[in-house]
Design an enzyme around this catalytic site. Structure first.
Site, PDB file in Angstrom:
ATOM      1  N   SER A 137       0.831  -1.300  -0.057  1.00 55.80           N
ATOM      2  CA  SER A 137       0.209   0.111   0.007  1.00 55.80           C
ATOM      3  C   SER A 137       1.005   1.357  -0.136  1.00 55.80           C
ATOM      4  O   SER A 137       1.460   1.598  -1.049  1.00 55.80           O
ATOM      5  CB  SER A 137      -1.006  -0.058   1.301  1.00 55.80           C
ATOM      6  OG  SER A 137      -2.182   0.927   1.126  1.00 55.80           O
ATOM      7  N   ASP A 168       9.848   5.594 -10.127  1.00 57.27           N
ATOM      8  CA  ASP A 168       9.485   6.071 -11.257  1.00 57.27           C
ATOM      9  C   ASP A 168      10.118   7.335 -11.502  1.00 57.27           C
ATOM     10  O   ASP A 168      10.337   7.575 -12.849  1.00 57.27           O
ATOM     11  CB  ASP A 168       7.622   6.349 -11.333  1.00 57.27           C
ATOM     12  CG  ASP A 168       6.958   5.203 -11.930  1.00 57.27           C
ATOM     13  OD1 ASP A 168       7.650   3.919 -11.832  1.00 57.27           O
ATOM     14  OD2 ASP A 168       5.608   5.439 -12.255  1.00 57.27           O
ATOM     15  N   LYS A 179      -0.797  -3.885  -3.232  1.00 60.69           N
ATOM     16  CA  LYS A 179      -1.811  -3.225  -2.921  1.00 60.69           C
ATOM     17  C   LYS A 179      -1.931  -1.991  -3.429  1.00 60.69           C
ATOM     18  O   LYS A 179      -1.399  -1.008  -2.783  1.00 60.69           O
ATOM     19  CB  LYS A 179      -1.975  -3.319  -1.619  1.00 60.69           C
ATOM     20  CG  LYS A 179      -3.348  -2.738  -1.169  1.00 60.69           C
ATOM     21  CD  LYS A 179      -3.520  -2.848   0.722  1.00 60.69           C
ATOM     22  CE  LYS A 179      -4.872  -2.323   1.168  1.00 60.69           C
ATOM     23  NZ  LYS A 179      -4.948  -0.726   0.883  1.00 60.69           N
TER      24      LYS A 179
END
Length: 402
Positions: free
Chosen positions: A303, A314, A328
């Site tokens: 999460s 990224d 998740k």
């Protein structure tokens, strides 16, 4: 003439209201439902009346309160969604949940568990300097009674609920422990106080490499994270390892604020939801970290910790080391129901997307450098932690290529 008409209108209106209220009272008394059928509320009402009738007439015990039955009825409604992340909370459960989100609570500073063999309540950990330690409680103590009440057949949450409470609440714990090979019994009085969760731990490793462990993302984490970075900078760190292994997640706002400490201006997270639409969170460029970062992840990184690590990956700011994360990437929102029926409700309300637009849900993060942990999973000893050693190696290589 006008006065007589007005008087008649007012009397008629009052009579109508009285008649309507009378109908409501009578229908409620006789169990008649007069509202339009076909709605979910109507169907639930009808079923609840039938089930209540059977319980009243046939259930052989009379030790369950109406409140508890209604609370579990609400739990059943949410369970019917088939979503393991959604839940209805009683008032006690809601308070407990919000304590973990906020990062502070009133308690004694001890963790209680149930022994797998004996099923007894055992104090698993006592935090240094907290009320439990001050009162003389120790890890391994077996809790027999709380305020004179036997807890052997009580649930763990009910037992903890009897101990926790508002600041200043006193509880007497009747415990047994081994001393000099003999089992002794003691009554220990402990007083609740406000406890701030220490979710961030930091230290300087060899070769001026900073290390920060994030156990959970809560509202206290941001300031602790800022202080940890500042402390390591003062000591001259050349790069930083951030450890989110076994971090199950937490607050999105905390993640956003902590990422803002590390990244220049740009997209951080996109949150897509039914009621918000699409919300994009960006870094402000008020601060950013200009040294190499390695993030440690494992299969229990989930999460919010995946959002944190994935955004850094990224944006090309960090190298991920470890094994694939949990996967998740959906959003849970907690709503308070205290002003209506009591308690709270946690619902899955949307999904997270990383800066590149990718979803991590049921996919997880793939580390840039895979390294399986070979030591004791319950004890990350720096000397034997091969994943940490690999992170140090990767960080040193990053420094040398700058």
């Amino acid at each position: 003439m006008k006065k007589e008409r007005l008087k008649g209108f007012i009397l008629g209106m009052v009579a109508g209201i009285v008649a309507f209220l009378a109908v409501i009272v009578v229908t409620k008394y006789f169990g008649i439902h007069i509202f339009p059928s076909g709605s979910l509320a109507d169907d639930v009402w009808e079923r609840a009346k039938v089930v209540e009738g059977y319980i009243d007439h046939y259930y052989w015990k009379d030790d369950t309160s109406d409140k508890k039955i209604s609370e579990y009825a609400a739990k059943g409604m949410v369970n019917a969604l088939g979503d393991k992340y959604s839940a209805y909370f009683t008032s006690e459960e809601y308070e407990e949940t919000m304590s973990s989100v906020n990062g502070d609570y009133a308690g004694i500073g001890a963790t209680v568990r149930i022994d797998a063999k004996t099923k007894q309540k055992i104090i698993a950990e006592v935090q240094k300097g907290r009320p439990a330690e001050k009162a003389g409680l120790k890890a391994g103590d077996e809790i027999k009674k709380v305020n004179g009440k036997d807890v052997s057949d009580m649930s763990l949450s009910d037992t903890v609920g009897m101990i926790k409470g508002k600041e200043g609440k006193k509880s007497v714990l009747s415990i047994s422990r081994m001393e000099n090979g003999v089992t002794v019994s003691k009554d220990i009085t402990v007083v609740c106080e406000k406890i701030v969760n220490q979710s961030i731990q930091s230290k300087m490793l060899a070769d001026s490499i900073g290390y920060i462990k994030i156990s959970v993302f809560d509202n206290e984490s941001v300031k602790q994270f800022q202080d940890a970075i500042a402390g390591l900078e003062k000591k001259g760190q050349k790069g930083m390892i951030i450890d989110v292994r076994d971090n199950g997640g937490g607050s999105l706002s905390a993640v956003v604020d902590m990422l803002d400490e590390l990244l220049p201006k740009g997209k951080l997270i996109t949150e897509k939801s039914k009621y918000k639409g699409e919300a994009v969170y960006e870094s402000t460029d008020e601060k950013h970290f200009d040294k190499p970062i390695v993030v440690l992840i494992n299969g229990s990184s989930a999460s919010a910790s995946e959002v944190f690590a994935g955004t850094l990956q990224d944006r090309g700011k960090a190298t991920l080391v470890g094994v694939k994360s949990y996967g998740k990437g959906i959003v849970q929102t907690i709503f308070s129901l205290e002003s209506s029926c009591g308690g709270g409700i946690k619902l899955t309300t949307g999904e997270y997307l990383l800066p590149s637009g990718r979803s991590i849900h049921e996919v997880g993060l793939t580390p840039d450098v895979e390294e399986k942990y070979t030591g004791d999973a319950d004890n990350y000893n720096e000397k034997d932690d091969n994943q940490l050693s690999k992170a140090v190696e990767v960080l040193k290589n990053s420094e040398s290529t700058k």
